[in-house]
Scaffold this active site. Sequence first.
Site, mmCIF file in Angstrom:
data_model
loop_
_atom_site.group_PDB
_atom_site.id
_atom_site.type_symbol
_atom_site.label_atom_id
_atom_site.label_comp_id
_atom_site.label_asym_id
_atom_site.label_seq_id
_atom_site.Cartn_x
_atom_site.Cartn_y
_atom_site.Cartn_z
ATOM 1 N N CYS A 88 0.847 -1.197 0.000
ATOM 2 C CA CYS A 88 0.000 0.000 0.000
ATOM 3 C C CYS A 88 0.884 1.249 0.000
ATOM 4 C CB CYS A 88 -0.903 -0.010 1.236
ATOM 5 S SG CYS A 88 -1.978 1.431 1.312
ATOM 6 N N CYS A 92 0.696 4.938 6.914
ATOM 7 C CA CYS A 92 0.097 4.781 8.248
ATOM 8 C C CYS A 92 1.085 4.039 9.167
ATOM 9 C CB CYS A 92 -1.209 4.000 8.131
ATOM 10 S SG CYS A 92 -2.273 4.613 6.801
ATOM 11 N N CYS A 95 0.741 0.345 10.324
ATOM 12 C CA CYS A 95 0.231 -0.675 9.406
ATOM 13 C C CYS A 95 1.312 -1.540 8.770
ATOM 14 C CB CYS A 95 -0.615 -0.010 8.315
ATOM 15 S SG CYS A 95 -1.434 -1.263 7.291
ATOM 16 N N CYS A 132 -16.431 -8.875 6.145
ATOM 17 C CA CYS A 132 -15.786 -7.580 5.886
ATOM 18 C C CYS A 132 -14.564 -7.771 5.004
ATOM 19 C CB CYS A 132 -15.405 -6.946 7.226
ATOM 20 S SG CYS A 132 -14.617 -5.357 7.025
ATOM 21 N N CYS A 163 -19.539 -5.851 4.306
ATOM 22 C CA CYS A 163 -18.794 -4.648 4.695
ATOM 23 C C CYS A 163 -17.526 -4.621 3.850
ATOM 24 C CB CYS A 163 -18.441 -4.721 6.185
ATOM 25 S SG CYS A 163 -17.437 -3.335 6.751
ATOM 26 N N CYS A 223 -19.147 2.333 9.271
ATOM 27 C CA CYS A 223 -18.358 1.673 10.309
ATOM 28 C C CYS A 223 -17.109 2.528 10.479
ATOM 29 C CB CYS A 223 -17.996 0.253 9.863
ATOM 30 S SG CYS A 223 -16.839 -0.577 10.965
ATOM 31 N N ARG A 295 -17.369 -2.059 18.526
ATOM 32 C CA ARG A 295 -16.635 -3.317 18.295
ATOM 33 C C ARG A 295 -15.329 -3.361 19.073
ATOM 34 N NH1 ARG A 295 -16.100 -3.908 12.689
ATOM 35 N NH2 ARG A 295 -18.182 -4.798 12.742
HETATM 36 N N1 SAM Z 1 -6.491 0.607 3.249
HETATM 37 C C1 SAM Z 1 -7.766 0.911 3.746
HETATM 38 C C2 SAM Z 1 -7.749 2.046 4.739
HETATM 39 O O1 SAM Z 1 -6.752 2.262 5.398
HETATM 40 O O2 SAM Z 1 -8.778 2.726 4.843
HETATM 41 C C3 SAM Z 1 -8.466 -0.283 4.364
HETATM 42 C C4 SAM Z 1 -7.667 -1.301 5.151
HETATM 43 S S1 SAM Z 1 -6.918 -0.700 6.656
HETATM 44 C C5 SAM Z 1 -5.889 -2.060 7.101
HETATM 45 C C6 SAM Z 1 -8.282 -0.657 7.790
HETATM 46 C C7 SAM Z 1 -8.005 -0.213 9.192
HETATM 47 O O3 SAM Z 1 -7.320 -1.220 9.917
HETATM 48 C C8 SAM Z 1 -7.141 1.022 9.412
HETATM 49 O O4 SAM Z 1 -7.826 2.210 9.223
HETATM 50 C C9 SAM Z 1 -6.749 0.866 10.867
HETATM 51 O O5 SAM Z 1 -7.683 1.519 11.695
HETATM 52 C C10 SAM Z 1 -6.799 -0.647 11.093
HETATM 53 N N2 SAM Z 1 -5.445 -1.176 11.344
HETATM 54 C C11 SAM Z 1 -4.473 -1.355 10.430
HETATM 55 N N3 SAM Z 1 -3.353 -1.825 11.008
HETATM 56 C C12 SAM Z 1 -3.622 -1.950 12.329
HETATM 57 C C13 SAM Z 1 -2.855 -2.363 13.451
HETATM 58 N N4 SAM Z 1 -1.582 -2.725 13.328
HETATM 59 N N5 SAM Z 1 -3.445 -2.374 14.649
HETATM 60 C C14 SAM Z 1 -4.743 -1.995 14.779
HETATM 61 N N6 SAM Z 1 -5.514 -1.581 13.764
HETATM 62 C C15 SAM Z 1 -4.954 -1.548 12.541
HETATM 63 C C1 DTB Z 2 -10.963 -2.104 11.742
HETATM 64 O O1 DTB Z 2 -11.289 -1.093 12.397
HETATM 65 N N1 DTB Z 2 -10.101 -3.022 12.151
HETATM 66 C C2 DTB Z 2 -9.928 -4.046 11.148
HETATM 67 C C3 DTB Z 2 -10.950 -3.632 10.061
HETATM 68 N N2 DTB Z 2 -11.442 -2.389 10.547
HETATM 69 C C4 DTB Z 2 -10.573 -3.608 8.670
HETATM 70 C C5 DTB Z 2 -8.542 -4.201 10.683
HETATM 71 C C6 DTB Z 2 -7.587 -4.562 11.778
HETATM 72 C C7 DTB Z 2 -6.244 -4.808 11.159
HETATM 73 C C8 DTB Z 2 -5.226 -5.256 12.144
HETATM 74 C C9 DTB Z 2 -3.910 -5.450 11.526
HETATM 75 C C10 DTB Z 2 -3.857 -6.516 10.464
HETATM 76 O O2 DTB Z 2 -4.344 -7.655 10.675
HETATM 77 O O3 DTB Z 2 -3.284 -6.265 9.396
HETATM 78 FE FE1 SF4 Z 3 -2.671 1.303 3.444
HETATM 79 FE FE2 SF4 Z 3 -2.541 0.162 5.821
HETATM 80 FE FE3 SF4 Z 3 -2.898 2.780 5.651
HETATM 81 FE FE4 SF4 Z 3 -4.893 1.092 4.872
HETATM 82 S S1 SF4 Z 3 -4.070 1.343 6.921
HETATM 83 S S2 SF4 Z 3 -4.143 2.918 3.787
HETATM 84 S S3 SF4 Z 3 -3.658 -0.606 4.063
HETATM 85 S S4 SF4 Z 3 -1.070 1.646 4.972
#
Ligand code: SAM
Ligand code: DTB
Ligand code: SF4
Length: 369
Positions: A88, A92, A95, A132, A163, A223, A295
């Site tokens: 990606c 973030c 992430c 989801c 979702c 959500c 949640r």
């Molecule tokens: N890329 C899209 C976005 O960021 O909107 C969708 C997927 S992203 C992985 C969805 C959400 O997962 C993020 O907004 C974040 O709140 C959550 N998330 C990602 N990595 C995480 C982590 N290491 N711990 C907790 N929540 C995480």
């Molecule tokens: C949300 O608030 N938490 C979920 C879902 N929406 C998409 C994602 C959590 C991701 C945790 C890190 C991972 O497994 O990559």
């Molecule tokens: Fe990309 Fe992860 Fe950020 Fe979603 S949360 S935009 S997958 S870097």
Amino acid sequence: MTAARRYSQPVMLVADSPNFFAQEQHMNPDTPAHSASLRHDWSQEEVQALFGMPFNDLLFKAHQVHRQHFPPNQVQVSTLCSIKTGACPEDCAYCPQSVRFDTGLEREALLAVEEVVEQARTARDRGATRFCMGAAYRSPKAKQLEVICEMVRQVKALGMETCATVGMLSAEQAAQLRDSGLDYYNHNLDTSPEYYGEIITTRTYQDRLDTLEYVRAAGMKVCCGGIIGMGEEAVDRVRLLQTLANLPAHPESVPINQLVQVPGTPLFGTAPLDSLDFVRTIAVARILMPCSHVRLSAGRTEMSDETQALAFFAGANSIFYGDRLLTTDNPDQDHDRQLFARLGIEAEPAAAPVAETAATDRMAADARS
Ligand code: SAM
Ligand code: DTB
Ligand code: SF4
């Protein structure tokens, strides 16, 4: 962290869009009749005061609110599927899927529709009522969105709620997803407006609010929540919840994620959050957004059963169920079934009838056995 953080900085909320208030009643058909009393004008001081209550008083109040609006022993069960993993372009800091950090994650192209539908069927048969689909996109391209819409159509045909979380959307893209039958769109604010710049630089808070507005305007359920335990201060948790509660319509689903620390991400090694502060955050979310599902989202693997039990008492009534979140571990399903049984919790029935199997009943029965 920047030295001077401006907590009074105004954020243009989607409240500025006049049609939102009118939508709240019919946009949220699951919302109990009390929705007329929902507030969208919480001050920072009021939210701060809730966080500052003695723990017992806060939990008692949150639990009372919870009981007034929901069956106290039901928890909604969703399952996640990573339909496109890694690489990606966003930055973030939490992430594992950002191309900028070396987390050892193997990237995967957008999955085939059939594979996603197969995973949804399995999740449904194990008791999940909502599926989801998450994609590591900044925002989907037209061709990608077409495939995602087809996934939505076919997952919905299984009788599940759908979702998706696939990044920023335009108004047209939101309408396209709605037309394919998408029930919920997940797009998180992640943290307070003030701390946000420490976590993400490649898109703005306002970008997120704009996407939420398009999702609402298209007629889908929202959500939206955040992540705590990212090194933020207590005031950032206050401001995150205040911002969520003061949206023109409360998100129907509010995921509270505890940071899952992944080696290679900038936030790896952050001092862990006090679990009682996690429970407090759930309790305050429940009080501010009484008709929303809150949640208990990512981070349960690192949490004790007792912390989760307290979170349910404080008003959490939704979880991700299944051994994986997107790229990290979730508690194994047997463990969750046992936890539900030990707590006398049952899976919330699906909003729409689940086709072919009474999956919800099955999970509840499994939990009791
Ligand atoms: N890329 C899209 C976005 O960021 O909107 C969708 C997927 S992203 C992985 C969805 C959400 O997962 C993020 O907004 C974040 O709140 C959550 N998330 C990602 N990595 C995480 C982590 N290491 N711990 C907790 N929540 C995480
Ligand atoms: C949300 O608030 N938490 C979920 C879902 N929406 C998409 C994602 C959590 C991701 C945790 C890190 C991972 O497994 O990559
Ligand atoms: Fe990309 Fe992860 Fe950020 Fe979603 S949360 S935009 S997958 S870097």
